[in-house]
Design an enzyme around this catalytic site. Structure first.
Site, mmCIF file in Angstrom:
data_model
loop_
_atom_site.group_PDB
_atom_site.id
_atom_site.type_symbol
_atom_site.label_atom_id
_atom_site.label_comp_id
_atom_site.label_asym_id
_atom_site.label_seq_id
_atom_site.Cartn_x
_atom_site.Cartn_y
_atom_site.Cartn_z
ATOM 1 C CB CYS A 148 2.428 3.674 -5.996
ATOM 2 S SG CYS A 148 2.886 2.737 -4.529
ATOM 3 C CE LYS A 213 -0.439 2.565 1.103
ATOM 4 N NZ LYS A 213 -0.693 1.906 -0.194
ATOM 5 C CE LYS A 266 -2.337 0.114 3.619
ATOM 6 N NZ LYS A 266 -2.227 -0.010 2.209
#
Ligand code: PBG
Length: 341
Positions: A148, A213, A266
């Site tokens: 990422c 997350k 999430k």
């Protein structure tokens, strides 16, 4: 020796016996569908859904993702058709992920104005009036190593990665995105993106931050869909440990300070407690992402005939809503909208 099991004699239902003297009989309000509808506390409507789309290059492309039945990699023209359908069913928005033709070590096609996401944003704003267009801001779909951020000596470096994320967010805003959604979990990216958007005059573009997350096993099918499985290592140096909730509160607090308009939690089903706490503590519009693995589990069980899919789907989405989510991002958005209609 085990004793043989003996069954008690069946008891005759008592006839003519006096009713119990009960003042409270909760079953009264469960007696008919009409009464149940009147007292239902949690309602679902397609307006609260965001539908994720995976956009690729080419034309007329519609490639089903094997681990996510009903989910497709779509070229821009097909993504527009899918979004038109979603809009017609009352769904508020889409969340775009990109499948670029080119990947490199720094994810530079993440900010290519002609890449699938930027092209899709322009097409959707032109062709699907009223649709809220949200874009995923992350590098994992664009880097050759699938991480990422930018990797230096096997470490994902924070600040240089944030610079790349800012470039991606600016290019989404320039294409006309309503909301950018950084999902990378680098530190300080919300503030940097907010500043850069404001400097560019994009003060109206909102930020939905993936504030919480977790490093989750339930993203597996997404990585098939987005082609973003890391070639080495994992995401535990930036995504959160699923064991932590106080840390989640700090992450949300930081993102709000940095200028997040909407905060996202999430995955969803394994984080209902986190959703509830975030909503209660901060009161900001709160989104929950019902992720790929959560979708795939229901699909797989349904395909085996092990669960009643429409009921399991609605029960799942209702639970996410009941926990406190204002916005639900789900691959089930269109199926749910059709059942709710
Ligand atoms: C990109 C990103 C991921 C998801 C959303 N944005 C994958 C990941 O972190 O590996 C997962 C969504 C899903 O599983 O449906 N960083």
């Amino acid at each position: 020796m085990t004793k043989p099991v003996t069954h008690p004699e069946p008891v005759e239902p008592a006839r003519g016996s006096l009713p119990l003297q009960l003042r409270h009989r909760p079953r009264r309000l469960r007696r008919t569908p009409g009464i149940r509808a009147l007292v239902r506390e949690t309602r679902l409507s397609p307006e609260m859904f965001i539908y994720p789309l995976f956009v690729c290059t080419g034309e007329g492309q519609r490639r089903e993702v094997p681990s996510m039945p009903g989910v497709f990699q779509l070229s821009v023209d097909e993504a527009v058709r899918e979004a038109e359908g979603a809009r017609a069913e009352g769904i508020s928005g889409v969340l775009l992920f990109g499948l670029p033709d080119q990947k490199d070590a720094i994810g530079s096609s993440a900010y290519d104005a002609e890449a699938p996401v930027q092209t899709a944003v322009r097409a959707l704003k032109r062709e699907v009036p009223g649709l809220v267009v949200v874009t995923d801001v992350c590098l994992c779909e664009y880097t050759s190593h699938g991480h990422c951020g930018i990797v230096v000596e096997d470490q994902i470096v924070n600040d240089a990665s944030v610079e790349q994320l800012v470039r991606a967010a600016l290019s989404h805003a320039a294409a006309g995105a309503d909301i950018v959604a950084p999902s990378d979990m680098m530190d300080g990216r919300v503030g940097s993106i907010r500043d850069a958007l404001d400097d560019a005059g994009a003060t109206e573009v909102g930020i939905m931050s993936y504030a919480v997350k977790y490093a989750s096993a339930f993203y597996g099918p997404f990585r098939d869909a987005a082609g973003s499985t890391p070639t080495f290592g994992d995401r535990r140096s930036h995504q959160m440990d699923p064991a932590n909730v106080l840390e989640a509160m700090r992450e949300v607090e930081l993102d709000i300070e940095e200028g997040a308009d909407i905060v996202l939690v999430k995955p969803a089903i394994t984080c209902l407690d986190v959703i509830a706490r975030v909503k209660a503590e901060f009161g900001l519009p709160t989104a929950a992402y019902h992720v790929s693995g959560e979708y795939a589990m229901l699909k797989a069980a349904a395909r085996n005939g092990w669960i009643d899919e429409p009921r399991a789907m609605l029960e799942t989405l209702t639970a996410i809503r009941r926990a406190g989510a204002d916005i639900i991002i789900s691959y089930y958005a269109r199926e749910a909208a059709r059942v709710l209609a």
